[in-house]
Motif scaffolding. Structure first.
Motif, PDB file in Angstrom:
ATOM      1  N   ASP A 169      19.739 -29.997  24.391  1.00 60.41           N
ATOM      2  CA  ASP A 169      18.983 -28.883  23.424  1.00 60.41           C
ATOM      3  C   ASP A 169      18.301 -29.494  22.564  1.00 60.41           C
ATOM      4  O   ASP A 169      17.428 -28.565  21.596  1.00 60.41           O
ATOM      5  CB  ASP A 169      20.130 -27.638  23.275  1.00 60.41           C
ATOM      6  CG  ASP A 169      20.874 -28.205  22.067  1.00 60.41           C
ATOM      7  OD1 ASP A 169      21.134 -29.295  21.958  1.00 60.41           O
ATOM      8  OD2 ASP A 169      21.270 -27.268  21.544  1.00 60.41           O
ATOM      9  N   GLU A 202      24.701 -35.330  16.366  1.00 58.45           N
ATOM     10  CA  GLU A 202      26.023 -36.324  16.205  1.00 58.45           C
ATOM     11  C   GLU A 202      25.849 -36.768  14.354  1.00 58.45           C
ATOM     12  O   GLU A 202      24.934 -36.647  14.054  1.00 58.45           O
ATOM     13  CB  GLU A 202      25.814 -37.528  17.066  1.00 58.45           C
ATOM     14  CG  GLU A 202      24.518 -38.323  16.706  1.00 58.45           C
ATOM     15  CD  GLU A 202      24.407 -39.785  17.692  1.00 58.45           C
ATOM     16  OE1 GLU A 202      25.498 -39.946  18.176  1.00 58.45           O
ATOM     17  OE2 GLU A 202      23.340 -40.226  17.686  1.00 58.45           O
ATOM     18  N   ILE A 203      26.905 -37.491  14.417  1.00 52.78           N
ATOM     19  CA  ILE A 203      27.059 -37.810  12.775  1.00 52.78           C
ATOM     20  C   ILE A 203      25.932 -38.535  12.242  1.00 52.78           C
ATOM     21  O   ILE A 203      25.535 -39.536  12.992  1.00 52.78           O
ATOM     22  CB  ILE A 203      28.543 -38.645  12.763  1.00 52.78           C
ATOM     23  CG1 ILE A 203      29.611 -37.869  12.749  1.00 52.78           C
ATOM     24  CG2 ILE A 203      28.613 -39.336  11.527  1.00 52.78           C
ATOM     25  CD1 ILE A 203      31.133 -38.372  12.927  1.00 52.78           C
ATOM     26  N   ASN A 211      19.729 -33.521   7.696  1.00 54.09           N
ATOM     27  CA  ASN A 211      20.959 -33.396   8.659  1.00 54.09           C
ATOM     28  C   ASN A 211      21.033 -32.195   9.124  1.00 54.09           C
ATOM     29  O   ASN A 211      21.237 -31.151   8.164  1.00 54.09           O
ATOM     30  CB  ASN A 211      22.158 -33.984   7.887  1.00 54.09           C
ATOM     31  CG  ASN A 211      23.233 -34.314   8.908  1.00 54.09           C
ATOM     32  OD1 ASN A 211      23.041 -34.338  10.227  1.00 54.09           O
ATOM     33  ND2 ASN A 211      24.764 -34.349   8.466  1.00 54.09           N
ATOM     34  N   TYR A 269      23.253 -29.306  12.024  1.00 54.39           N
ATOM     35  CA  TYR A 269      24.363 -29.346  12.829  1.00 54.39           C
ATOM     36  C   TYR A 269      24.533 -28.159  13.741  1.00 54.39           C
ATOM     37  O   TYR A 269      24.178 -27.243  13.259  1.00 54.39           O
ATOM     38  CB  TYR A 269      25.552 -29.418  11.787  1.00 54.39           C
ATOM     39  CG  TYR A 269      27.152 -28.817  12.677  1.00 54.39           C
ATOM     40  CD1 TYR A 269      27.604 -29.341  13.571  1.00 54.39           C
ATOM     41  CD2 TYR A 269      27.163 -27.349  12.605  1.00 54.39           C
ATOM     42  CE1 TYR A 269      28.813 -28.891  14.216  1.00 54.39           C
ATOM     43  CE2 TYR A 269      28.081 -26.549  13.367  1.00 54.39           C
ATOM     44  CZ  TYR A 269      28.836 -27.629  14.026  1.00 54.39           C
ATOM     45  OH  TYR A 269      29.953 -27.119  15.101  1.00 54.39           O
ATOM     46  N   PRO A 298      26.003 -26.705  17.664  1.00 52.97           N
ATOM     47  CA  PRO A 298      26.178 -27.031  19.404  1.00 52.97           C
ATOM     48  C   PRO A 298      25.072 -26.245  20.168  1.00 52.97           C
ATOM     49  O   PRO A 298      24.516 -25.168  19.880  1.00 52.97           O
ATOM     50  CB  PRO A 298      27.307 -26.266  19.738  1.00 52.97           C
ATOM     51  CG  PRO A 298      27.844 -25.215  18.719  1.00 52.97           C
ATOM     52  CD  PRO A 298      26.821 -25.415  17.671  1.00 52.97           C
ATOM     53  N   VAL A 329      26.891 -31.546   6.331  1.00 51.57           N
ATOM     54  CA  VAL A 329      25.787 -30.924   7.282  1.00 51.57           C
ATOM     55  C   VAL A 329      25.187 -29.733   6.852  1.00 51.57           C
ATOM     56  O   VAL A 329      24.173 -29.157   7.240  1.00 51.57           O
ATOM     57  CB  VAL A 329      26.541 -30.715   8.724  1.00 51.57           C
ATOM     58  CG1 VAL A 329      27.093 -32.007   9.350  1.00 51.57           C
ATOM     59  CG2 VAL A 329      27.513 -29.503   8.584  1.00 51.57           C
ATOM     60  N   TYR A 386      31.601 -31.928   8.557  1.00 54.21           N
ATOM     61  CA  TYR A 386      32.220 -31.891  10.124  1.00 54.21           C
ATOM     62  C   TYR A 386      33.143 -32.886   9.945  1.00 54.21           C
ATOM     63  O   TYR A 386      32.864 -34.240   9.380  1.00 54.21           O
ATOM     64  CB  TYR A 386      31.013 -32.254  11.000  1.00 54.21           C
ATOM     65  CG  TYR A 386      31.439 -32.907  12.304  1.00 54.21           C
ATOM     66  CD1 TYR A 386      31.686 -31.748  13.250  1.00 54.21           C
ATOM     67  CD2 TYR A 386      31.650 -34.148  12.584  1.00 54.21           C
ATOM     68  CE1 TYR A 386      32.197 -32.442  14.689  1.00 54.21           C
ATOM     69  CE2 TYR A 386      32.263 -34.975  13.776  1.00 54.21           C
ATOM     70  CZ  TYR A 386      32.198 -34.047  14.772  1.00 54.21           C
ATOM     71  OH  TYR A 386      32.834 -34.503  15.775  1.00 54.21           O
ATOM     72  N   ARG A 404      36.802 -33.263  16.339  1.00 55.36           N
ATOM     73  CA  ARG A 404      37.069 -32.471  17.124  1.00 55.36           C
ATOM     74  C   ARG A 404      38.606 -32.162  17.285  1.00 55.36           C
ATOM     75  O   ARG A 404      39.441 -33.015  17.026  1.00 55.36           O
ATOM     76  CB  ARG A 404      36.735 -32.942  18.303  1.00 55.36           C
ATOM     77  CG  ARG A 404      35.282 -33.432  18.749  1.00 55.36           C
ATOM     78  CD  ARG A 404      34.200 -32.318  18.816  1.00 55.36           C
ATOM     79  NE  ARG A 404      34.823 -31.280  20.082  1.00 55.36           N
ATOM     80  CZ  ARG A 404      34.329 -30.121  20.244  1.00 55.36           C
ATOM     81  NH1 ARG A 404      33.332 -29.638  19.546  1.00 55.36           N
ATOM     82  NH2 ARG A 404      34.869 -29.638  21.314  1.00 55.36           N
ATOM     83  N   GLN A 428      36.188 -33.882  23.506  1.00 52.96           N
ATOM     84  CA  GLN A 428      34.734 -34.055  23.447  1.00 52.96           C
ATOM     85  C   GLN A 428      34.393 -34.921  22.745  1.00 52.96           C
ATOM     86  O   GLN A 428      34.721 -35.104  21.587  1.00 52.96           O
ATOM     87  CB  GLN A 428      34.333 -32.669  23.360  1.00 52.96           C
ATOM     88  CG  GLN A 428      32.658 -32.751  23.333  1.00 52.96           C
ATOM     89  CD  GLN A 428      32.015 -31.159  22.988  1.00 52.96           C
ATOM     90  OE1 GLN A 428      32.251 -30.292  23.750  1.00 52.96           O
ATOM     91  NE2 GLN A 428      31.290 -31.273  22.081  1.00 52.96           N
ATOM     92  N   LYS A 440      30.635 -37.748  21.437  1.00 48.86           N
ATOM     93  CA  LYS A 440      29.312 -37.993  21.428  1.00 48.86           C
ATOM     94  C   LYS A 440      28.893 -39.304  21.624  1.00 48.86           C
ATOM     95  O   LYS A 440      29.612 -40.115  20.567  1.00 48.86           O
ATOM     96  CB  LYS A 440      28.668 -37.308  19.984  1.00 48.86           C
ATOM     97  CG  LYS A 440      28.440 -35.951  19.945  1.00 48.86           C
ATOM     98  CD  LYS A 440      27.255 -35.424  20.852  1.00 48.86           C
ATOM     99  CE  LYS A 440      27.105 -34.128  20.896  1.00 48.86           C
ATOM    100  NZ  LYS A 440      25.719 -33.727  20.793  1.00 48.86           N
TER     101      LYS A 440
HETATM  102  P1  AMP Z   1      25.252 -30.511  21.927  1.00 53.25           P
HETATM  103  O1  AMP Z   1      25.645 -29.186  22.449  1.00 53.25           O
HETATM  104  O2  AMP Z   1      24.819 -31.727  22.695  1.00 53.25           O
HETATM  105  O3  AMP Z   1      24.170 -30.175  20.619  1.00 53.25           O
HETATM  106  O4  AMP Z   1      26.456 -31.099  20.883  1.00 53.25           O
HETATM  107  C1  AMP Z   1      27.192 -30.316  19.912  1.00 53.25           C
HETATM  108  C2  AMP Z   1      28.193 -31.087  19.347  1.00 53.25           C
HETATM  109  O5  AMP Z   1      27.604 -32.334  18.625  1.00 53.25           O
HETATM  110  C3  AMP Z   1      28.911 -30.186  18.078  1.00 53.25           C
HETATM  111  O6  AMP Z   1      29.804 -29.542  18.544  1.00 53.25           O
HETATM  112  C4  AMP Z   1      29.426 -31.320  17.361  1.00 53.25           C
HETATM  113  O7  AMP Z   1      30.640 -31.784  17.709  1.00 53.25           O
HETATM  114  C5  AMP Z   1      28.264 -32.383  17.259  1.00 53.25           C
HETATM  115  N1  AMP Z   1      27.340 -32.500  16.299  1.00 53.25           N
HETATM  116  C6  AMP Z   1      26.076 -31.857  16.353  1.00 53.25           C
HETATM  117  N2  AMP Z   1      25.536 -32.025  14.879  1.00 53.25           N
HETATM  118  C7  AMP Z   1      26.350 -32.951  14.263  1.00 53.25           C
HETATM  119  C8  AMP Z   1      25.999 -33.418  12.932  1.00 53.25           C
HETATM  120  N3  AMP Z   1      25.235 -33.364  12.448  1.00 53.25           N
HETATM  121  N4  AMP Z   1      27.169 -34.155  12.687  1.00 53.25           N
HETATM  122  C9  AMP Z   1      28.150 -34.379  13.227  1.00 53.25           C
HETATM  123  N5  AMP Z   1      28.480 -33.772  14.794  1.00 53.25           N
HETATM  124  C10 AMP Z   1      27.562 -33.131  15.149  1.00 53.25           C
END
Ligand code: AMP
Length: 487
Positions: free
Chosen positions: A192, A266-267, A287, A289, A291, A316, A378, A381, A385, A387
């Motif tokens: 996404d 991700e981080i 940055n 953040y 899902p 974030v 953030y 988890r 799950q 990354k």
């Molecule tokens: P996705 O659905 O593949 O985009 O993954 C979502 C997950 O990625 C979130 O629930 C977080 O665990 C992690 N994530 C997304 N953005 C960040 C960020 N800026 N910093 C740390 N973790 C993040």
């Protein structure tokens, strides 16, 4: 203005919309081809149900996405990097009347239009689609599948309304407001993050540079691509920019027009942000953040030197307008106008993760977080799950699939961390088959595993052990396993 209305205003524009190594399409072509294909789909398909679009970084994938939604069909993008089994899982869950394959190959067992058919229909079937067929606000615009802890992926449904709310907000982060804009597309369309660059670019009449997977791991080709496409807005995972930063040549001499970095998924480490600010002093680094379940991203912050110095880890940021983030027992809950309607054909999991709070849709993220100085941080988890290089993976997804390998009787997969980020995965397994060579056995397990899960999910290390430690509840004691090391 909604996405399709906006695109219609560019329908006579000769500007390049999408460009990969061997193919490019202008806005005019994108509009016409998607109308023609949509018209064909409206005429030839019986039901308005989701369609799978299969391929990799081909501009015609976007023709297909738009043709789907113009003919009232949700689209479900699937990248070619996925394993055959997972492709089957997804196609069998979606059960599309037709698969739109943007490669020269049919998807076994399903009616398929291959790239040649798609190009032919798009160019020759000159007829606009009836606008009454266009997707409506509340309809599902796309479904993106992501790793599921049961061992089969789950499909996240995003409505046209949520997508429009997201585009409206993300456009405000884009520095260059006028003139020609060039955007980087790194993520495959089945992830996404690509929604961020794709629709940000299309909405703003930008030129999107699609970087194929094989080029992403080849500096000379990748940097040549950069030299010939002076990107303004960079959208990628932090892991991808880290790969680029490992080269001395990645700086504002290579990309002098770059003014915005948008990261998500991700981080983002302080080290990465600091290097970027040094190497690209004129660019802004954000940055963000979020899902997949809440349309890519819901918070953002510009990372400045001041922020880097002030906090131990980067925040974030603040929630976008229309979104509220609640913290319940450390867990973040996203409430607002981009939260998904739920998982495709999965009411049990939907009920578990989604609810209504203050008359708005809400999603339990599984992410831990806290607010400090009005900024969201953030902090890990609540589950397994992880990354890895930006890819979202449920460790149980790998474990359940590894159990299908002949000889594997029990398995636990653990992430190896370096500086807060997962570097690689190790699978500890009890293997009951007779082994003549350990290396050979490991290679065979990995090979078989690739049939079940995408290659990025296959653990780098496999360690054979006699017993997997468990805790008092009988669950795998991951801490104890971690202490064993993996050498
Ligand atoms: P996705 O659905 O593949 O985009 O993954 C979502 C997950 O990625 C979130 O629930 C977080 O665990 C992690 N994530 C997304 N953005 C960040 C960020 N800026 N910093 C740390 N973790 C993040």
């Amino acid at each position: 203005m909604k996405l399709l209305e906006k695109l219609e205003t560019y329908k006579t524009s000769e500007k390049i919309a999408l460009k990969c190594e061997n193919e490019k399409l202008s806005y005019k072509e994108l509009w016409e081809y998607s109308e023609n294909l949509a018209n064909y789909l409206s005429k030839n398909l019986k039901k308005n149900e989701p369609l799978v679009v299969y391929g990799h970084k081909n501009p015609y994938m976007i023709v297909c996405f738009l043709a789907c939604v113009k003919s009232g069909h949700t689209y479900c993008p699937v990248d070619t990097s996925i394993s055959p089994e997972r492709l089957n899982d997804i196609v069998n869950t979606v059960k599309p009347e037709i698969v739109l394959s943007c490669i020269d190959k049919e998807v076994d067992g399903f009616n398929t239009l291959t790239i040649n058919d798609i190009m032919k229909i798009s160019k020759e079937n000159k007829k606009d689609c009836d606008k009454n067929n266009y997707i409506k606000e509340q309809d599902i615009f796309y479904i993106i599948f992501t790793s599921g802890s049961t061992g089969t992926p789950k499909g996240v449904e995003i409505s046209y309304e949520s997508l429009n709310n997201f585009i409206k907000w993300i456009s405000t982060l884009d520095a260059k407001k006028n003139g020609q804009k060039i955007y980087l597309n790194q993520a495959p369309f089945s992830f996404d993050l690509s929604v961020m660059d794709l629709y940000l670019s299309l909405y703003n009449e930008g030129e999107l540079i699609l970087i194929e997977k094989d080029i992403q791991s080849d500096y000379s080709k990748l940097f040549d691509r950069f030299k010939s496409n002076l990107i303004n807005t960079w959208v990628s995972t932090p892991s991808f920019v880290d790969i680029c930063l490992a080269s001395e040549d990645f700086n504002d001499k290579l990309l002098p027009e770059l003014d915005t970095f948008l990261f998500c998924g991700e981080i983002l480490t302080k080290k990465t942000a600091e290097m970027l600010l040094k190497k690209f002093p004129k660019a802004k680094v954000y940055n963000t953040y979020g899902p997949t379940e809440s349309t890519v991203a819901v918070t953002s912050i510009e990372i400045t030197q001041e922020i880097i110095e002030k906090y131990d880890a980067l925040p974030v940021g603040k929630p976008k307008e229309g979104t509220e983030i609640l913290i319940d027992n450390e867990e973040m809950i996203i409430v607002g106008d981009t939260v998904s309607n739920g998982y495709f054909k999965n009411p049990v999991l939907t009920n578990e993760k989604f609810s209504i709070i203050n008359s708005q849709r809400a999603y339990r993220t599984g992410d831990k977080g806290f607010f400090l100085d009005d900024l969201l941080f953030y902090s890990g988890r609540i589950d397994n799950q992880i990354k890895l290089n930006g890819y979202r993976i449920e460790l149980e997804d790998i474990e359940n699939n590894m159990m299908r390998v002949d000889g594997v009787s029990k398995v636990a997969v653990l992430p190896k961390y370096e500086e807060d980020k997962v570097k690689y995965l190790t699978a500890y397994c009890i293997y009951t088959k007779e082994i003549s060579s350990k290396l050979k056995a490991i290679a065979e397990i990995k090979e078989e595993l690739k049939n079940y899960i995408p290659s990025y999910m296959v653990p780098k290390k496999i360690v054979f052990i006699e017993k997997i430690p468990t805790n008092n509840n009988g669950k795998i004691d991951r801490k104890k396993l971690m202490e064993l090391g993996d050498n």
